[in-house]
Design an enzyme around this catalytic site. Structure first.
Site, PDB file in Angstrom:
ATOM      1  N   LYS A 170       3.414   0.679   3.000  1.00  0.00           N
ATOM      2  CA  LYS A 170       3.019  -0.361   3.964  1.00  0.00           C
ATOM      3  C   LYS A 170       3.092  -1.692   3.235  1.00  0.00           C
ATOM      4  O   LYS A 170       2.713  -1.767   2.064  1.00  0.00           O
ATOM      5  CB  LYS A 170       1.554  -0.137   4.380  1.00  0.00           C
ATOM      6  CG  LYS A 170       1.396   0.495   5.734  1.00  0.00           C
ATOM      7  CD  LYS A 170      -0.053   0.356   6.166  1.00  0.00           C
ATOM      8  CE  LYS A 170      -0.521   1.635   6.795  1.00  0.00           C
ATOM      9  NZ  LYS A 170      -1.940   1.853   6.703  1.00  0.00           N
ATOM     10  N   ASP A 202      -9.837  10.746  17.438  1.00  0.00           N
ATOM     11  CA  ASP A 202      -9.802   9.356  17.897  1.00  0.00           C
ATOM     12  C   ASP A 202     -10.971   9.142  18.862  1.00  0.00           C
ATOM     13  O   ASP A 202     -11.041   9.778  19.922  1.00  0.00           O
ATOM     14  CB  ASP A 202      -8.467   9.063  18.584  1.00  0.00           C
ATOM     15  CG  ASP A 202      -8.293   7.575  18.843  1.00  0.00           C
ATOM     16  OD1 ASP A 202      -9.277   6.931  19.284  1.00  0.00           O
ATOM     17  OD2 ASP A 202      -7.201   7.048  18.599  1.00  0.00           O
ATOM     18  N   HIS A 252     -13.378   2.222   0.285  1.00  0.00           N
ATOM     19  CA  HIS A 252     -13.332   1.091   1.230  1.00  0.00           C
ATOM     20  C   HIS A 252     -13.894  -0.181   0.580  1.00  0.00           C
ATOM     21  O   HIS A 252     -14.314  -1.109   1.287  1.00  0.00           O
ATOM     22  CB  HIS A 252     -14.163   1.335   2.506  1.00  0.00           C
ATOM     23  CG  HIS A 252     -13.670   2.431   3.399  1.00  0.00           C
ATOM     24  ND1 HIS A 252     -14.524   3.282   4.068  1.00  0.00           N
ATOM     25  CD2 HIS A 252     -12.430   2.823   3.756  1.00  0.00           C
ATOM     26  CE1 HIS A 252     -13.835   4.135   4.796  1.00  0.00           C
ATOM     27  NE2 HIS A 252     -12.543   3.888   4.612  1.00  0.00           N
ATOM     28  N   GLY A 303     -14.117   3.180  10.729  1.00  0.00           N
ATOM     29  CA  GLY A 303     -12.789   3.446  11.271  1.00  0.00           C
ATOM     30  C   GLY A 303     -12.647   4.943  11.381  1.00  0.00           C
ATOM     31  O   GLY A 303     -13.642   5.654  11.546  1.00  0.00           O
ATOM     32  N   GLU A 322      -8.332  -6.398   4.312  1.00  0.00           N
ATOM     33  CA  GLU A 322      -8.174  -5.976   2.912  1.00  0.00           C
ATOM     34  C   GLU A 322      -6.937  -6.605   2.268  1.00  0.00           C
ATOM     35  O   GLU A 322      -6.949  -6.949   1.089  1.00  0.00           O
ATOM     36  CB  GLU A 322      -8.065  -4.446   2.865  1.00  0.00           C
ATOM     37  CG  GLU A 322      -9.376  -3.761   3.170  1.00  0.00           C
ATOM     38  CD  GLU A 322      -9.217  -2.368   3.754  1.00  0.00           C
ATOM     39  OE1 GLU A 322      -8.888  -2.255   4.949  1.00  0.00           O
ATOM     40  OE2 GLU A 322      -9.423  -1.396   3.017  1.00  0.00           O
ATOM     41  N   ARG A 357     -13.783  14.068   9.284  1.00  0.00           N
ATOM     42  CA  ARG A 357     -14.581  14.525   8.124  1.00  0.00           C
ATOM     43  C   ARG A 357     -16.023  14.764   8.551  1.00  0.00           C
ATOM     44  O   ARG A 357     -16.599  13.975   9.302  1.00  0.00           O
ATOM     45  CB  ARG A 357     -14.585  13.482   7.007  1.00  0.00           C
ATOM     46  CG  ARG A 357     -13.234  13.252   6.376  1.00  0.00           C
ATOM     47  CD  ARG A 357     -13.374  12.357   5.141  1.00  0.00           C
ATOM     48  NE  ARG A 357     -12.079  11.941   4.657  1.00  0.00           N
ATOM     49  CZ  ARG A 357     -11.666  10.672   4.601  1.00  0.00           C
ATOM     50  NH1 ARG A 357     -12.451   9.683   4.980  1.00  0.00           N
ATOM     51  NH2 ARG A 357     -10.456  10.400   4.143  1.00  0.00           N
ATOM     52  N   ARG A 414      -2.625  -2.084  -3.390  1.00  0.00           N
ATOM     53  CA  ARG A 414      -3.901  -1.425  -3.108  1.00  0.00           C
ATOM     54  C   ARG A 414      -3.910  -0.090  -3.851  1.00  0.00           C
ATOM     55  O   ARG A 414      -2.982   0.700  -3.736  1.00  0.00           O
ATOM     56  CB  ARG A 414      -4.032  -1.185  -1.604  1.00  0.00           C
ATOM     57  CG  ARG A 414      -5.299  -0.463  -1.258  1.00  0.00           C
ATOM     58  CD  ARG A 414      -5.036   0.664  -0.316  1.00  0.00           C
ATOM     59  NE  ARG A 414      -6.276   1.385  -0.043  1.00  0.00           N
ATOM     60  CZ  ARG A 414      -6.310   2.530   0.602  1.00  0.00           C
ATOM     61  NH1 ARG A 414      -5.200   3.083   1.035  1.00  0.00           N
ATOM     62  NH2 ARG A 414      -7.442   3.142   0.792  1.00  0.00           N
ATOM     63  N   GLY A 474     -11.834   6.841   8.884  1.00  0.00           N
ATOM     64  CA  GLY A 474     -12.738   7.073   7.745  1.00  0.00           C
ATOM     65  C   GLY A 474     -13.867   6.064   7.886  1.00  0.00           C
ATOM     66  O   GLY A 474     -13.646   4.969   8.404  1.00  0.00           O
ATOM     67  N   ASN A 519       0.875  -1.174   0.000  1.00  0.00           N
ATOM     68  CA  ASN A 519       0.000   0.000   0.000  1.00  0.00           C
ATOM     69  C   ASN A 519       0.912   1.223   0.000  1.00  0.00           C
ATOM     70  O   ASN A 519       1.455   1.595   1.047  1.00  0.00           O
ATOM     71  CB  ASN A 519      -0.909  -0.025   1.239  1.00  0.00           C
ATOM     72  CG  ASN A 519      -1.876   1.146   1.268  1.00  0.00           C
ATOM     73  OD1 ASN A 519      -1.837   2.030   0.414  1.00  0.00           O
ATOM     74  ND2 ASN A 519      -2.750   1.157   2.253  1.00  0.00           N
TER      75      ASN A 519
HETATM   76  P1  AMP Z   1      -9.142   2.418  11.404  1.00  0.00           P
HETATM   77  O1  AMP Z   1      -9.237   3.652  10.572  1.00  0.00           O
HETATM   78  O2  AMP Z   1      -9.988   1.292  10.931  1.00  0.00           O
HETATM   79  O3  AMP Z   1      -7.721   2.010  11.715  1.00  0.00           O
HETATM   80  O4  AMP Z   1      -9.776   2.822  12.827  1.00  0.00           O
HETATM   81  C1  AMP Z   1      -9.146   3.777  13.608  1.00  0.00           C
HETATM   82  C2  AMP Z   1     -10.056   4.208  14.715  1.00  0.00           C
HETATM   83  O5  AMP Z   1     -10.591   3.089  15.430  1.00  0.00           O
HETATM   84  C3  AMP Z   1      -9.288   4.999  15.763  1.00  0.00           C
HETATM   85  O6  AMP Z   1      -9.218   6.348  15.418  1.00  0.00           O
HETATM   86  C4  AMP Z   1     -10.101   4.771  16.984  1.00  0.00           C
HETATM   87  O7  AMP Z   1     -11.025   5.835  17.056  1.00  0.00           O
HETATM   88  C5  AMP Z   1     -10.843   3.468  16.766  1.00  0.00           C
HETATM   89  N1  AMP Z   1     -10.388   2.411  17.667  1.00  0.00           N
HETATM   90  C6  AMP Z   1      -9.294   1.640  17.578  1.00  0.00           C
HETATM   91  N2  AMP Z   1      -9.193   0.803  18.623  1.00  0.00           N
HETATM   92  C7  AMP Z   1     -10.259   1.052  19.405  1.00  0.00           C
HETATM   93  C8  AMP Z   1     -10.745   0.533  20.643  1.00  0.00           C
HETATM   94  N3  AMP Z   1     -10.084  -0.424  21.278  1.00  0.00           N
HETATM   95  N4  AMP Z   1     -11.887   1.042  21.127  1.00  0.00           N
HETATM   96  C9  AMP Z   1     -12.563   2.002  20.510  1.00  0.00           C
HETATM   97  N5  AMP Z   1     -12.149   2.539  19.335  1.00  0.00           N
HETATM   98  C10 AMP Z   1     -11.026   2.080  18.803  1.00  0.00           C
END
Ligand code: AMP
Length: 404
Positions: A14, A276, A176, A203, A385, A234, A87, A205, A7
């Protein structure tokens, strides 16, 4: 047979190396700060190894990654790598499925730069870096948009004049897609049939898709990933006139305003705390009585309400729903988020099992979180993915060999 999945971003690469037969990940890592000071983070046998090493361009970064595979004994020689899968964010309308790389494919990916200005040039650098370092190895490209290519015109067109679509390619593309495709396929296995599915990839996004008999019929992201759900930073759906007002009030250019809507809004903008969700959750679910705590609660209410609305809309678009799945960082980990989204959907036939979703939840595993008797089944399905990219790469390279 070993397959490398890449990626490539504008300053990072990555990667994961798979044993294609067992589908086991042998090593994964990240070459980052390309063109800056250079850093290689490698995860091997549960250990993380960080080295600072100069990598002026993607070519040197790829060299660092490949050399480390031999040096650390992951492969005896680079000849063991039989294919590379990439990707790619945007396939436009041209790429509706994964494909083997040749010169014309690389040109077409570069031609789509207008639709994903940060990603497409980086992907081309990644492909070229492999062509330079592993010139005999076949490469495959897997597109984030491809799974959404089955969306019908009345769902992908914007209600603006035709020329915007025919000449300028302005339409919903969706993103996605590789994750939605993986989860849709797992869901079909778990349900024992294809059916009517709503998939929530939540996530940083976030997007939701409606999948009917294995085909995507709608998704929440649009011409760019800005449309749809309330995300980490966003805004998601917004009245375009707000853009005009923001430009005026904050004295921003149009480009600055779009960057603002991508980077400073969503959970971050409403809570004023963080993009986050863990940081927002911590304050929202505390006993704190303050404006900040209320803003955090509002941010979560807005995000979960928006997704609930989309689920209702997609149930209507599908003519019913057999199963809902949650995936990605928040979808896989945040039980309060899932509960807030699903509460109130009982009229649709969703009966959440609070214990399965809460205290009995097994992080990292595929599982049912609705009651067994729930007419609509709800699952959490960890996405993968890279595995999809590896499988497509393996399939297309084998097919090409057989037809030669
Ligand atoms: P992703 O973009 O799929 O990597 O998701 C990232 C987001 O998932 C982070 O910004 C967190 O807000 C959330 N996240 C990751 N681990 C946890 C967790 N253990 N509990 C709640 N939210 C989480």
């Amino acid at each position: 047979m070993k397959i490398l999945v890449i990626n490539a971003g504008s300053s990072s690469i990555k990667y994961q190396l798979f044993d294609a037969k067992t589908e086991k990940v042998l090593v994964k890592g990240l070459a980052e700060r390309i063109g800056v000071d250079g850093r290689h983070v490698q995860k091997l046998n549960g250990k993380s190894n960080v080295t600072n090493v100069k990598m002026p361009t993607h070519n040197e970064a790829m060299e660092v990654v490949l050399e480390s595979l031999v040096k650390d004994g992951v492969v005896k020689s680079l000849d063991e790598i039989s294919a590379v899968g990439h990707r790619i964010v945007h396939g436009g309308e041209f790429f509706t499925e994964s494909t083997l790389v040749d010169k014309s494919v690389v040109k077409k990916i570069a031609d789509l730069t207008e639709l994903a200005p940060l990603h497409q040039p980086a992907h081309v650098l990644g492909i070229n870096a492999i062509s330079k370092n592993l010139p005999k190895v076949p490469q495959v490209v897997v597109f984030d948009t491809a799974f959404h290519s089955t969306i019908p015109d009345y769902a992908y067109r914007y209600a603006i004049e035709k020329v915007a679509y025919t000449k300028w390619g302005i339409r919903k593309y969706g993103f996605h897609g590789t994750s939605h495709r993986y989860v849709a396929s797992r869901l079909a296995d778990l349900m024992g049939k294809k059916g009517k599915f709503i998939i929530c990839h939540i996530g940083n996004g976030a997007s939701v898709s409606a999948v009917k008999n294995g085909k995507c019929i709608d998704t929440s992201m649009g011409y760019t990933p800005l449309e749809g759900l309330v995300m980490g930073s966003r805004s998601g759906d917004i009245d375009p006139t707000v853009v005009q007002r923001l430009m005026k009030e904050k004295k921003m250019t149009i480009d600055e305003t779009i960057t603002y809507l991508n980077k400073k809004c969503g959970l971050l903008g409403v809570s004023g705390v963080s993009e986050d969700i863990r940081d927002v959750d911590e304050i929202a679910y505390s006993n704190e009585e303050s404006e900040k705590a209320n803003d955090c609660r509002l941010a979560l209410n807005m995000a979960t309400y928006r997704l609930k609305k989309y689920i209702g809309a997609y149930a209507a678009a599908l003519g019913g729903v057999d199963a809902i799945a949650f995936t990605a960082g928040i979808g896989e980990n945040d039980n309060e988020y899932r509960e807030a989204v699903l509460t109130g959907l009982e009229y649709l036939g969703v009966q959440l099992d609070k214990n399965r979703n809460g205290k009995n939840f097994k992080r990292g595993e595929e599982q049912l979180i609705s009651k067994k008797s729930s007419p609509v089944k709800v699952f959490v399905i960890p996405t993968n993915e890279e595995l999809v990219i590896m499988r497509d790469t393996k399939r297309l390279v084998a097919k090409n060999k057989n037809t030669k």
